[in-house]
Write an enzyme that holds these catalytic residues in place. Structure first.
Site, short mmCIF file in Angstrom:
data_model
loop_
_atom_site.label_atom_id
_atom_site.label_comp_id
_atom_site.label_asym_id
_atom_site.label_seq_id
_atom_site.Cartn_x
_atom_site.Cartn_y
_atom_site.Cartn_z
N ARG A 1 1.91 14.21 -7.74
CA ARG A 1 0.45 14.16 -7.67
C ARG A 1 -0.12 13.64 -8.98
NH1 ARG A 1 -4.08 16.05 -5.05
NH2 ARG A 1 -5.76 16.80 -6.40
N ASN B 1 -14.59 10.63 0.63
CA ASN B 1 -14.29 12.03 0.35
C ASN B 1 -13.36 12.61 1.42
OD1 ASN B 1 -14.30 14.43 -1.03
ND2 ASN B 1 -16.18 15.19 -0.07
N ASP C 1 -4.77 2.49 -7.16
CA ASP C 1 -5.26 3.64 -6.41
C ASP C 1 -5.79 3.14 -5.07
OD1 ASP C 1 -6.24 6.30 -5.91
OD2 ASP C 1 -8.22 5.54 -6.42
N ARG C 2 -5.93 4.03 -4.10
CA ARG C 2 -6.42 3.63 -2.77
C ARG C 2 -7.92 3.83 -2.63
NH1 ARG C 2 -5.08 6.73 2.79
NH2 ARG C 2 -7.15 7.55 2.29
N ASP C 3 -8.34 5.09 -2.45
CA ASP C 3 -9.74 5.39 -2.15
C ASP C 3 -10.65 5.11 -3.35
OD1 ASP C 3 -9.15 6.48 0.48
OD2 ASP C 3 -8.22 8.14 -0.60
N ASP D 1 -9.92 4.41 -9.98
CA ASP D 1 -11.33 4.71 -10.24
C ASP D 1 -11.54 6.11 -10.81
OD1 ASP D 1 -10.55 5.94 -7.82
OD2 ASP D 1 -12.64 6.08 -7.17
N THR E 1 -1.27 6.76 -4.27
CA THR E 1 -2.44 7.52 -3.84
C THR E 1 -2.13 9.00 -3.59
OG1 THR E 1 -4.12 7.68 -2.09
CG2 THR E 1 -2.01 6.75 -1.45
N ASN E 2 -3.00 9.86 -4.10
CA ASN E 2 -2.96 11.29 -3.77
C ASN E 2 -3.58 11.47 -2.39
OD1 ASN E 2 -1.91 11.88 -6.28
ND2 ASN E 2 -3.84 12.66 -7.13
N GLN E 3 -2.90 12.17 -1.50
CA GLN E 3 -3.43 12.43 -0.17
C GLN E 3 -3.34 13.93 0.15
OE1 GLN E 3 -5.15 10.43 1.87
NE2 GLN E 3 -5.11 9.00 0.15
N GLU F 1 -14.68 4.91 -0.78
CA GLU F 1 -14.49 6.35 -0.96
C GLU F 1 -15.41 7.11 -0.01
OE1 GLU F 1 -13.16 9.58 -1.78
OE2 GLU F 1 -12.69 8.51 -3.65
#
Length: 434
Positions: free
Chosen positions: A374, A281, A271-273, A400, A313-315, A279
């Site tokens: 997603r 937000n 995962d990215r953030d 995370d 990653t979800n963006q 993170e």
């Protein structure tokens, strides 16, 4: 396809190892670098080989002869005086069809059939093999054109792989994707003919001395027919004693052969953030992108273990209208640049621009939908597995949030781990054996 190997250099940087033989003849685990190359070419069905020789070239000719005892056919072009990295290409016979061009001081294990297919599909004047590495800051970087979606199309950006810029290590740089020129290319005779027509000799005292990058490839970028072929396969030049030592270790461990894309790959999906970067937000300001402590070291560990490091990653910032695709690309370029400065790299990055919930000011309705990419849906992992020939049952997912864990499980990963948000990725890696 014919393979042409440039083996005429003096190898001054590695002279402390052996200065009495050409660099391509330096033994690696008891076998010359050049023989490792020929073995790989033969494995891909490439047996017609031309070797350009010069300094101490008789050692190469005496060892390989006509190539029959190695299962290939070898011919030679011997330079009587230095012709640069491309001069002999304009003098050698038999280069009337597209050919593979290699440096004789590189250890690699490559599925050349993939590369050749890419080149033929693009109808390229030249195709450059590119890859991420752990020192992009002192390497030549290739920038490609991206086809951005038209308004309301609902599409996602498409990398055309058409080379737009070629940056030497001394050129001014901003945030850039870690896409390094690997020094392996396929060249068409059309490119040589065009170069011959327009070439302005940089060495008037020796006009036949031609540099491959500066005189042939870079000037042709404006033609729009130079393409970059990305690969994660093993490619390392033997320019220094330290690299020679590393290659020997990688050959012993099986990493060199294991990275060939004809073989099933192992990956760690990340995962990215909150996992790699802090993170914040809905990250939309590039200045807010900050690597988490230990993230680069953890990814470096993944690199060294021979696993692919792939970001999933979800963006939803795209669907929400918070950032454009161009701004998101710049954020990801910064991520790759920051990792590269610490000797780490990612092999791929997949993002989902969609979001199912509507009603936000400035949202982009064409991206407001339920999709299969997603997270926790496994679409991005499944696409990466297809692109990189990944064995998901031998791979891991680390993130995370519970949706990351569910995504890895749905894709069939060996293990899917929950890491502490904004924690230390190294601690999560300790739970798996790389």
């Amino acid at each position: 396809m014919k393979a042409v190997i440039m083996a005429g250099g003096k190898g001054t940087r590695i002279a402390s190892v052996r200065s009495d033989i050409p660099k391509p003849m330096i033994p690696v685990l008891g076998k010359p670098i050049l023989e490792w190359q020929i073995d790989c070419l033969k494995k891909s069905g490439i047996t017609d080989i031309l070797i350009g020789i010069g300094h101490l070239g008789h050692f190469i000719r005496d060892y390989f002869g006509d190539g029959k005892k190695f299962g290939v056919d070898i011919s030679y072009y011997e330079e009587k005086e230095p012709l640069g990295t491309a001069g002999f290409l304009f003098k050698a016979q038999g280069l009337d069809q597209d050919f593979l061009l290699l440096c004789g001081d590189t250890i690699f294990d490559i599925d050349f059939a993939r590369f050749i297919k890419f080149h033929q599909e693009k109808k390229a004047l030249a195709s450059l093999m590119t890859h991420p590495n752990n020192h992009p800051y002192d390497s030549s970087l290739i920038v490609t054109e991206i086809e951005w979606p038209k308004d309301t199309s609902g599409a996602i950006p498409c990398d055309t792989h058409k080379v737009a810029a070629w940056l030497a290590k001394e050129d001014e740089r901003g945030w850039l994707k870690n896409r390094v020129n690997a020094g392996i290319q396929i060249i068409s005779p059309e490119l040589l003919a065009l170069t011959k027509k327009t070439l302005v000799p940089r060495h008037p005292e020796n006009p036949d001395k031609i540099d491959l990058d500066r005189d042939v490839l870079k000037p042709a970028v404006k033609s729009g027919r130079i393409y970059a072929y990305d690969t994660t396969e093993y490619i390392k030049d033997m320019g220094t004693p330290d690299r020679l030592e590393q290659v020997e270790a990688d050959l012993k461990s099986g990493r060199v052969a294991g990275k060939n894309l004809s073989q099933k790959q192992k990956a760690v999906f990340l995962d990215r953030d909150g996992t790699i970067n802090k993170e914040v937000n809905f990250l939309k300001n590039i200045d807010d992108l900050e690597l988490l402590p230990g993230a680069a070291e953890a990814i470096k560990k993944i690199n060294q273990a021979g696993y692919l490091a792939i970001v999933i990653t979800n963006q939803p910032v795209i669907a929400r209208g918070d950032v454009t695709f161009q701004q998101l690309q710049e954020i990801h370029n910064k991520l790759e640049t920051l990792l590269g400065r610490e000797g780490a790299y990612i092999d791929g990055l997949y993002f989902c621009p969609h979001h199912p919930d509507k009603g936000f000011d400035g949202e982009r309705p064409e991206y407001k939908k339920v999709c299969d990419c997603r997270k926790p849906a496994p679409g991005m992992i499944l696409q990466a597995a297809k692109d990189f020939n990944i064995d998901l049952a031998a791979s891991y997912m680390i993130g995370d949030r519970e949706q990351d864990v569910e995504c890895g499980k749905a894709a069939g990963c060996k293990q899917s781990l929950l890491a502490e948000r904004n924690g230390n990725l190294l601690e999560a890696l300790q739970k798996i054996s790389l």
